[in-house]
Design an enzyme around this catalytic site. Structure first.
Site, PDB file in Angstrom:
ATOM      1  NE  ARG A  37     -70.179  -6.376 -23.994  1.00 57.40           N
ATOM      2  CZ  ARG A  37     -69.390  -6.404 -22.934  1.00 57.40           C
ATOM      3  NH1 ARG A  37     -68.790  -5.294 -22.540  1.00 57.40           N
ATOM      4  NH2 ARG A  37     -69.203  -7.525 -22.270  1.00 57.40           N
ATOM      5  CG  HIS A  78     -81.005  -3.559 -18.088  1.00 51.48           C
ATOM      6  ND1 HIS A  78     -81.740  -3.981 -16.998  1.00 51.48           N
ATOM      7  CD2 HIS A  78     -80.346  -4.663 -18.524  1.00 51.48           C
ATOM      8  CE1 HIS A  78     -81.521  -5.260 -16.788  1.00 51.48           C
ATOM      9  NE2 HIS A  78     -80.671  -5.697 -17.697  1.00 51.48           N
ATOM     10  CE  LYS A  96     -84.386 -10.238 -12.026  1.00 46.52           C
ATOM     11  NZ  LYS A  96     -83.014 -10.314 -11.466  1.00 46.52           N
ATOM     12  CG  ASP A 175     -79.378 -11.102  -9.400  1.00 52.91           C
ATOM     13  OD1 ASP A 175     -79.121 -10.763 -10.562  1.00 52.91           O
ATOM     14  OD2 ASP A 175     -79.629 -12.277  -9.085  1.00 52.91           O
TER      15      ASP A 175
END
Length: 326
Positions: A37, A78, A96, A175
């Site tokens: 960012r 994501h 993931k 997580d």
């Protein structure tokens, strides 16, 4: 595309560094760009690790000299980044879980299909010779697949940071609980189970003061195969897995490996009393998953066989149901 695919990493955190460290062992690609960012943060990360290009996400995705991207941000970011990468014509490897809702996962898969580009969910344990050998054993040696037991948990220490922040989809299930769920789904698929018939049977867990799930367990019915799975971000759990079929049991002492080395060993105990030790070479798992993306891109495929889209969709639904179940 040049002989070596040119990768961009979207994100400049710890998992991005692990991917960057493993990528030189890839046979198909090399690091070319880093995006974040904050362009200055991307530039510092790129300079520290030898990437010639750096900039914001939009800057890097607009470039013609980027073939594939690795999405290494916090979970809720994501979906937007994968959509942007697909719009920019890039192959995508996404950490993931692919997204934090089944609807968002379905939308990404539909977008990748429409774009005709590879999209691979980065469950690193699925790639390489050990993962291939396990799938062979389940398909050919175990007989009817009856049960799967697996866990993934660690003690994070202080209850701070993204793991304990609901705004970043923190908690154990997203997580690390996604690992045993994805493992059970993958083996059930290899065994010929109908994944559309999968469901959460029982879900339990403990939420901490910040509101995230810190420890959780789930029992799944995968079209007749029972999976009992555990996860935690506040306590260490075994990395072993046990896969039971009508003709034997596969015992795996370290099913996940590490970010630098794949698992290598398992024991097959047959119902007739015979035992086979399974040993395969170790590989750099993050390089292996990167190769799977580029192999798909060069072959004109949108999916990697190690991580099919149908399984990503089922995993997203089961994670959502697990989290909602307690």
């Amino acid at each position: 595309m040049t002989d070596l695919a040119r990768w961009a990493i979207l994100g400049a955190g710890g998992i991005a560094l692990d991917f960057l460290t493993g990528l030189p062992e890839s046979r198909t690609g090399r690091l070319h760009a880093v995006a974040a960012r904050d362009a200055s943060r991307a530039r510092a990360f790129a300079d520290a690790h030898g990437a010639p290009v750096a900039g914001t996400y939009a800057d890097v995705l607009a470039r013609d000299d980027v073939d594939a991207v690795y999405v290494a941000t916090v979970h809720p970011a994501h979906a937007d980044l994968v959509h942007a990468a697909l719009d920019a014509g890039k192959a995508v490897l996404c950490e993931k879980p692919l997204t934090v809702t089944p609807a968002d996962t379905d939308a990404l898969l539909a977008h990748a299909a429409a774009a005709g580009l590879p999209l691979v969910e980065a469950f690193k344990y699925r790639f390489g010779p050990f993962a291939d050998r396990v799938r062979e054993v389940v398909a050919e040696d175990l007989g009817e697949l009856r049960s799967i037991e697996a866990s993934f948990g660690f003690a994070a220490g202080a209850r701070t940071g993204r793991l304990f922040d609901p705004a970043t989809a923190g908690g154990a299930i997203f997580d690390v609980g996604c690992y045993p769920v994805s493992y059970a789904v993958g083996l059930a698929a290899v065994a010929g189970r109908d994944l559309t018939a999968s469901a959460v049977v029982e879900a339990t867990g403990v939420r901490g003061d910040t509101g995230v799930d810190e420890t959780a367990s789930v029992t799944l019915d995968l079209d007749g195969t029972r999976a009992v799975l555990h996860t935690s971000i506040v306590e260490d759990q075994t990395a072993a897995a046990r896969v039971t079929g009508a003709h034997g049991v596969l015992e795996i002492p370290d099913v996940w490996g590490s970010r630098s080395e794949s698992p290598t060993a398992a024991t097959l105990r047959r119902a007739d009393g015979t035992t086979t030790q399974i040993v395969t070479p170790a590989v750099q798992p993050m390089a292996a998953e990167a190769d799977a993306v580029i192999d798909a891109l060069r072959a004109g495929r949108t999916e990697a066989p190690e991580m099919p889209w149908a399984e990503s969709a089922v995993i997203a639904r089961l994670l959502d149901d697990w989290l909602a179940g307690f």
